[in-house]
Design a protein around this motif. Sequence first.
Motif, PDB file in Angstrom:
ATOM      1  N   GLY A 146     -33.203-119.375 -11.172  1.00  0.00           N
ATOM      2  CA  GLY A 146     -33.843-120.660 -10.890  1.00  0.00           C
ATOM      3  C   GLY A 146     -32.831-121.765 -10.645  1.00  0.00           C
ATOM      4  O   GLY A 146     -32.996-122.599  -9.747  1.00  0.00           O
ATOM      5  N   TYR A 147     -31.774-121.778 -11.443  1.00  0.00           N
ATOM      6  CA  TYR A 147     -30.728-122.786 -11.286  1.00  0.00           C
ATOM      7  C   TYR A 147     -30.009-122.604  -9.952  1.00  0.00           C
ATOM      8  O   TYR A 147     -29.756-123.569  -9.228  1.00  0.00           O
ATOM      9  N   GLU A 148     -29.697-121.360  -9.623  1.00  0.00           N
ATOM     10  CA  GLU A 148     -29.021-121.088  -8.355  1.00  0.00           C
ATOM     11  C   GLU A 148     -29.914-121.498  -7.175  1.00  0.00           C
ATOM     12  O   GLU A 148     -29.426-122.067  -6.194  1.00  0.00           O
ATOM     13  N   ASP A 149     -31.224-121.232  -7.280  1.00  0.00           N
ATOM     14  CA  ASP A 149     -32.165-121.635  -6.240  1.00  0.00           C
ATOM     15  C   ASP A 149     -32.190-123.150  -6.104  1.00  0.00           C
ATOM     16  O   ASP A 149     -32.175-123.693  -5.004  1.00  0.00           O
ATOM     17  N   TRP A 150     -32.223-123.857  -7.250  1.00  0.00           N
ATOM     18  CA  TRP A 150     -32.238-125.323  -7.245  1.00  0.00           C
ATOM     19  C   TRP A 150     -30.966-125.881  -6.614  1.00  0.00           C
ATOM     20  O   TRP A 150     -31.022-126.805  -5.794  1.00  0.00           O
ATOM     21  N   LYS A 151     -29.794-125.290  -6.940  1.00  0.00           N
ATOM     22  CA  LYS A 151     -28.529-125.751  -6.348  1.00  0.00           C
ATOM     23  C   LYS A 151     -28.530-125.557  -4.842  1.00  0.00           C
ATOM     24  O   LYS A 151     -27.920-126.339  -4.118  1.00  0.00           O
ATOM     25  N   ALA A 152     -29.218-124.519  -4.372  1.00  0.00           N
ATOM     26  CA  ALA A 152     -29.261-124.229  -2.940  1.00  0.00           C
ATOM     27  C   ALA A 152     -30.334-125.065  -2.228  1.00  0.00           C
ATOM     28  O   ALA A 152     -30.564-124.887  -1.032  1.00  0.00           O
ATOM     29  N   GLY A 153     -30.999-125.960  -2.965  1.00  0.00           N
ATOM     30  CA  GLY A 153     -31.997-126.823  -2.341  1.00  0.00           C
ATOM     31  C   GLY A 153     -33.424-126.377  -2.543  1.00  0.00           C
ATOM     32  O   GLY A 153     -34.357-127.020  -2.047  1.00  0.00           O
ATOM     33  N   GLY A 154     -33.634-125.286  -3.279  1.00  0.00           N
ATOM     34  CA  GLY A 154     -34.993-124.806  -3.536  1.00  0.00           C
ATOM     35  C   GLY A 154     -35.655-125.554  -4.687  1.00  0.00           C
ATOM     36  O   GLY A 154     -35.109-126.524  -5.233  1.00  0.00           O
TER      37      GLY A 154
END
Length: 143
Positions: free
Chosen positions: A114-122
């Motif tokens: 989830g954090y990686e998705d958020w960092k990628a703009g998700g």
Amino acid sequence: MREIDFIGSDPGSEDERCPAVARDPDTGDFYQQGRLVTDPEVLKALGEHVALAPDEVVIWQPARMAEQLAEAASGTYEKGRQGHGIPTFAELLANTKRSAVHLEMRDFYRPSPGYEDWKAGGSGRTDRSRWVAQVEEAVWGGA
């Protein structure tokens, strides 16, 4: 890795899974898990017979563990027995009687999907349905 044989745990203590007894198959030494005795009267009475060194403690074992202790002493226990191990979060939550508090105090958190998705703009949203179901079950159970 050192091998330790699990002999058994207190048959009358399901929730805390303690006390327990184990044995080192190489040396025959015993390992006991139990409640630390702090009762001054018990320690004084024991002091009439033995002296406790600074690195020693008195461990209480209930009488109902006589069978497990005898198995450990005689070496007649079944090899390969497994203890309960460390309870999972779901088991701990399921055994909650009054309340539960979630406190996180780690020095480091591994990146989550989830954090990686958020960092990628998700959105960073992840499937929390299993967690929500565990909490709901605990709440309905009276926690």
